[in-house]
Design a protein around this motif. Structure first.
Motif, mmCIF file in Angstrom:
data_model
loop_
_atom_site.group_PDB
_atom_site.id
_atom_site.type_symbol
_atom_site.label_atom_id
_atom_site.label_comp_id
_atom_site.label_asym_id
_atom_site.label_seq_id
_atom_site.Cartn_x
_atom_site.Cartn_y
_atom_site.Cartn_z
ATOM 1 N N VAL A 152 -26.290 24.881 15.319
ATOM 2 C CA VAL A 152 -24.906 24.390 15.321
ATOM 3 C C VAL A 152 -24.714 23.109 16.134
ATOM 4 O O VAL A 152 -24.089 22.150 15.652
ATOM 5 N N PRO A 153 -25.230 23.013 17.377
ATOM 6 C CA PRO A 153 -25.043 21.753 18.131
ATOM 7 C C PRO A 153 -25.627 20.548 17.403
ATOM 8 O O PRO A 153 -25.072 19.450 17.475
ATOM 9 N N ARG A 154 -26.734 20.739 16.666
ATOM 10 C CA ARG A 154 -27.361 19.634 15.930
ATOM 11 C C ARG A 154 -26.496 19.222 14.736
ATOM 12 O O ARG A 154 -26.432 18.043 14.387
ATOM 13 N N ILE A 155 -25.874 20.205 14.074
ATOM 14 C CA ILE A 155 -25.009 19.903 12.924
ATOM 15 C C ILE A 155 -23.750 19.175 13.390
ATOM 16 O O ILE A 155 -23.265 18.255 12.726
ATOM 17 N N ILE A 156 -23.233 19.559 14.525
ATOM 18 C CA ILE A 156 -22.043 18.882 15.066
ATOM 19 C C ILE A 156 -22.410 17.492 15.589
ATOM 20 O O ILE A 156 -21.686 16.517 15.342
ATOM 21 N N GLY A 157 -23.549 17.391 16.270
ATOM 22 C CA GLY A 157 -23.992 16.113 16.806
ATOM 23 C C GLY A 157 -23.293 15.755 18.107
ATOM 24 O O GLY A 157 -22.329 16.401 18.526
ATOM 25 N N SER A 161 -20.656 13.387 16.180
ATOM 26 C CA SER A 161 -21.103 12.265 15.354
ATOM 27 C C SER A 161 -21.698 12.709 14.024
ATOM 28 O O SER A 161 -21.430 12.106 12.978
ATOM 29 N N MET A 162 -22.517 13.760 14.033
ATOM 30 C CA MET A 162 -23.184 14.173 12.789
ATOM 31 C C MET A 162 -22.179 14.763 11.796
ATOM 32 O O MET A 162 -22.176 14.391 10.611
ATOM 33 N N ILE A 163 -21.320 15.653 12.239
ATOM 34 C CA ILE A 163 -20.386 16.280 11.296
ATOM 35 C C ILE A 163 -19.363 15.261 10.791
ATOM 36 O O ILE A 163 -18.928 15.322 9.632
ATOM 37 N N THR A 211 -30.362 11.469 12.507
ATOM 38 C CA THR A 211 -29.043 10.964 12.105
ATOM 39 C C THR A 211 -29.177 9.843 11.074
ATOM 40 O O THR A 211 -28.434 9.799 10.087
ATOM 41 N N ASN A 212 -30.149 8.964 11.276
ATOM 42 C CA ASN A 212 -30.369 7.889 10.308
ATOM 43 C C ASN A 212 -30.801 8.437 8.951
ATOM 44 O O ASN A 212 -30.363 7.953 7.906
#
Length: 227
Positions: A152-157, A161-163, A211-212
């Protein structure tokens, strides 16, 4: 574009100090240092350091926003599955509707999904949730998927930023529950793009430059970006 690597930490590893951070779930304090209490993924949000298990059920803490599925309606409350080891109680006093005693099933019934907030967790692991906050309601339409809570933290960013990137390129409405459930609503093409992006995040969460790569994936055959 800024990126953030998913960092695996180990039990007894020093993660920070109490002068600059707070100790969150999966950590403890020793001699002013914040220490990992288990193997997991490091997450730092709003100056709070926590360690999220790599796999397993969601560990709720008060203030978390989650997606729940109603398991049972009683005369004055509902039992809700929030992907935790124990079901959560939603009392009629914690919903935005005036409900007469015994009429709970008219508002929420078995199988209904809700966006909720964890209200409390006591020492006996009894969970209470609420719908009394902004943007909390019964879910109608859309698609709900499950991911590991550690992702979840990675998907939110970082700072969302990511979501935000995914929403911009897909025009979908997305709610990411901290319990590993994600609600997606949009047209078929947009939803498919979201699912592709989330699958890629799950597969490559520990790598740099994610992210890129997600941006490149979303730009391919994308609609005009909504800013």
């Amino acid at each position: 574009m800024a990126d953030e690597k998913r960092i695996i930490v180990y039990p007894s590893q020093i993660l920070g100090d109490v002068k600059s951070h707070r100790s969150g779930r999966g950590t403890f304090i020793e001699q002013g240092k914040i220490i990992a209490a288990r193997l997991g993924v490091l997450n730092i949000s709003d100056s709070t350091i926590e360690v999220v298990p790599i796999k397993g059920r969601y560990e709720p803490i008060p203030g978390d926003f989650v997606i729940g599925v109603v398991e049972e309606a009683s005369q004055s409350s509902w039992m809700v599955d929030i992907n935790a080891p124990y079901p959560a109680l939603l009392h009629v006093s914690e919903v935005p509707w005036d409900i007469e005693f015994g009429n709970t099933e008219k508002y929420l019934n078995h199988g209904d999904s809700i966006m909720a907030k964890v209200l409390s967790v006591d020492e006996q692991k009894k969970l209470n949730i609420t719908l009394k906050d902004r943007n909390l309601y019964k879910i109608k339409g859309g698609t709900i998927i499950d991911v590991e809570p550690s992702i979840v933290p990675r998907i939110i960013g970082k700072k969302g930023s990511m979501i935000s990137l995914i929403k911009q390129y897909t025009r979908c409405r997305i709610f990411v529950g901290q319990n590993g459930r994600i609600w997606i609503d949009g047209d078929t093409q947009g939803v498919e793009k979201v699912l592709q992006a989330i699958a890629k995040i799950e597969q490559e969460a520990v790598s740099h430059g994610l992210t890129n790569r997600i941006a490149e994936l979303l730009k391919k055959d994308s609609k005009e970006v909504v800013l």
